[in-house]
Design a protein around this motif. Sequence first.
Motif, mmCIF file in Angstrom:
data_model
loop_
_atom_site.group_PDB
_atom_site.id
_atom_site.type_symbol
_atom_site.label_atom_id
_atom_site.label_comp_id
_atom_site.label_asym_id
_atom_site.label_seq_id
_atom_site.Cartn_x
_atom_site.Cartn_y
_atom_site.Cartn_z
ATOM 1 N N ASP A 96 0.844 -1.191 0.000
ATOM 2 C CA ASP A 96 0.000 0.000 0.000
ATOM 3 C C ASP A 96 0.883 1.247 0.000
ATOM 4 O O ASP A 96 1.552 1.541 0.991
ATOM 5 C CB ASP A 96 -0.909 0.001 1.229
ATOM 6 C CG ASP A 96 -1.954 1.100 1.194
ATOM 7 O OD1 ASP A 96 -1.720 2.120 0.516
ATOM 8 O OD2 ASP A 96 -3.004 0.940 1.846
ATOM 9 N N PHE A 112 -2.528 1.334 -9.587
ATOM 10 C CA PHE A 112 -3.526 0.544 -8.886
ATOM 11 C C PHE A 112 -3.744 -0.802 -9.587
ATOM 12 O O PHE A 112 -3.970 -0.846 -10.805
ATOM 13 C CB PHE A 112 -4.848 1.306 -8.817
ATOM 14 C CG PHE A 112 -4.709 2.686 -8.217
ATOM 15 C CD1 PHE A 112 -4.707 2.858 -6.842
ATOM 16 C CD2 PHE A 112 -4.542 3.806 -9.028
ATOM 17 C CE1 PHE A 112 -4.562 4.122 -6.283
ATOM 18 C CE2 PHE A 112 -4.395 5.074 -8.492
ATOM 19 C CZ PHE A 112 -4.404 5.236 -7.111
ATOM 20 N N THR A 114 -5.667 -3.782 -10.958
ATOM 21 C CA THR A 114 -7.001 -3.826 -11.547
ATOM 22 C C THR A 114 -7.323 -5.257 -11.960
ATOM 23 O O THR A 114 -6.492 -5.914 -12.589
ATOM 24 C CB THR A 114 -7.061 -2.912 -12.785
ATOM 25 O OG1 THR A 114 -6.608 -1.601 -12.430
ATOM 26 C CG2 THR A 114 -8.457 -2.843 -13.356
ATOM 27 N N LEU A 146 -10.497 -6.831 -2.859
ATOM 28 C CA LEU A 146 -10.238 -5.525 -2.240
ATOM 29 C C LEU A 146 -9.336 -5.658 -1.024
ATOM 30 O O LEU A 146 -8.441 -4.826 -0.807
ATOM 31 C CB LEU A 146 -11.564 -4.870 -1.864
ATOM 32 C CG LEU A 146 -12.491 -4.509 -3.036
ATOM 33 C CD1 LEU A 146 -13.822 -3.979 -2.517
ATOM 34 C CD2 LEU A 146 -11.832 -3.495 -3.963
ATOM 35 N N ARG A 151 -7.575 -2.268 -6.353
ATOM 36 C CA ARG A 151 -8.221 -0.967 -6.163
ATOM 37 C C ARG A 151 -8.989 -0.477 -7.389
ATOM 38 O O ARG A 151 -9.556 0.623 -7.354
ATOM 39 C CB ARG A 151 -7.185 0.083 -5.754
ATOM 40 C CG ARG A 151 -6.659 -0.110 -4.346
ATOM 41 C CD ARG A 151 -7.757 0.067 -3.297
ATOM 42 N NE ARG A 151 -7.308 -0.205 -1.945
ATOM 43 C CZ ARG A 151 -7.406 -1.383 -1.360
ATOM 44 N NH1 ARG A 151 -7.962 -2.421 -1.997
ATOM 45 N NH2 ARG A 151 -6.972 -1.562 -0.130
ATOM 46 N N GLU A 200 -9.217 4.613 1.761
ATOM 47 C CA GLU A 200 -9.012 3.917 0.494
ATOM 48 C C GLU A 200 -9.906 4.468 -0.607
ATOM 49 O O GLU A 200 -11.001 4.974 -0.354
ATOM 50 C CB GLU A 200 -9.259 2.413 0.664
ATOM 51 C CG GLU A 200 -8.293 1.725 1.620
ATOM 52 C CD GLU A 200 -6.844 1.784 1.149
ATOM 53 O OE1 GLU A 200 -6.610 1.972 -0.058
ATOM 54 O OE2 GLU A 200 -5.942 1.650 1.996
ATOM 55 N N ILE A 202 -11.491 3.544 -4.597
ATOM 56 C CA ILE A 202 -11.791 2.471 -5.551
ATOM 57 C C ILE A 202 -12.225 3.091 -6.874
ATOM 58 O O ILE A 202 -12.971 4.075 -6.903
ATOM 59 C CB ILE A 202 -12.879 1.535 -5.018
ATOM 60 C CG1 ILE A 202 -12.382 0.783 -3.776
ATOM 61 C CG2 ILE A 202 -13.322 0.535 -6.085
ATOM 62 C CD1 ILE A 202 -13.430 -0.090 -3.121
ATOM 63 N N ARG A 253 -14.289 9.145 -2.790
ATOM 64 C CA ARG A 253 -13.372 8.012 -2.889
ATOM 65 C C ARG A 253 -13.822 6.926 -3.862
ATOM 66 O O ARG A 253 -13.262 5.843 -3.891
ATOM 67 C CB ARG A 253 -13.166 7.406 -1.494
ATOM 68 C CG ARG A 253 -12.592 8.408 -0.501
ATOM 69 C CD ARG A 253 -12.265 7.792 0.836
ATOM 70 N NE ARG A 253 -13.444 7.419 1.601
ATOM 71 C CZ ARG A 253 -13.757 6.179 1.951
ATOM 72 N NH1 ARG A 253 -12.987 5.173 1.608
ATOM 73 N NH2 ARG A 253 -14.845 5.926 2.676
#
Length: 393
Positions: A96, A112, A114, A146, A151, A200, A202, A253
Amino acid sequence: MGFVPFFHGCLSNNHSKPLSSSKIKDTVIFSHMGLLGKLLLVIISAFLSIASACSNGECKLLDKCSSDNDCETGLYCFSCRQGFSGTRCVRSTVTDPFKLLNNSLPFNKYAFLTTHNSFAIDGEPSHTGVPRFAVTNQEDNITQQLNNGVRALMLDTYDFKGDVWLCHASGGKCSSFNAFEPAMDTMKEIETFLSANPSEIITLILQDYVEANGLTKLFNNSGLSKYWFPLSKMPENGQDWPPISNMVTNNERLLVFTSIKSKQDTEGIAYQWNYMVENQYGDGGMKPASCPNRSESEPMSDKTKSLVLVNYFQTFPIKENTCKINSVDLINMLHTCYNASGNRWANFLAVNYYKRSEGSGAFQAIDTLNGKLLCGSDDIQSCVVRWNVHIIT
């Protein structure tokens, strides 16, 4: 009688007297005991080696293992016949960057992990009452993805049974034979994660076949609208996005992109290729030294789009091959697409069966991307020292 002269030569020297028969007998017995002793030492050594093999959460990357419980945190026990024999500990989570460093940079300065067709999960039970005949692309459910650091989710949304469903269909038509589940089920998992993890972010990338205002209704009813990142704050002409820290503070977010251009005006959902370039998906995006753009996307080198999406997965996924695909070949493609994208590293990396690898796989690929984006290094771990030096100076 011939036995004595043989040992006379072996067990004496030119200055010694011949050995007596009793001495020879004792020496032979001692010699055999030496061989047995050596054999015993080998057996004991092998036993100690087995006894000292790692277990109980002590096994490191690529150590042999018999179960997930043998491996350190962030690893799991996996077999990749193309990469190694037996079962070994391989990575299962992303580093992270927000926790390792911080979240002060713009959104487009991070990478990120995927998942392609995130919803097309092995073992997903039928929700239509008939057997499903559709290709799968992932093994973990959405919550597991997740929790392991994914993300960005690629979802195919369809009108079906008077609702929005996630289907692996063709021609824009969902049926009982290729429907996976109502989209609401997945949206609730996402909402639960965002609620439990307030720092976080997404991203949803929708291959969208929903008409009217079905998506707006879906996001409102699932409780996700309260996390919506507004279209008005999305940068144009390749400008930087807001810092992650601002997005978190404002609770904006959830980023949602649709493949239907008109929805940007009618529903306020961002048209994907107004904001990112994307390489060819499937087999067409896996050719060595080639990173062509997807037909809907502008060329990869178009810097008026500030986000870069790289796909790297087979058109028809073969699960057993994915551990090799998600390893060295994947890293090589990132460099190829960097060059094709006008010296820009990918922000999104989309793969099938994201946990399968020869060791570090897609997780290391994301670490590499974040290392390049954040400090010009091949690994985000190297950024810690550089980041601290930068802060001090």
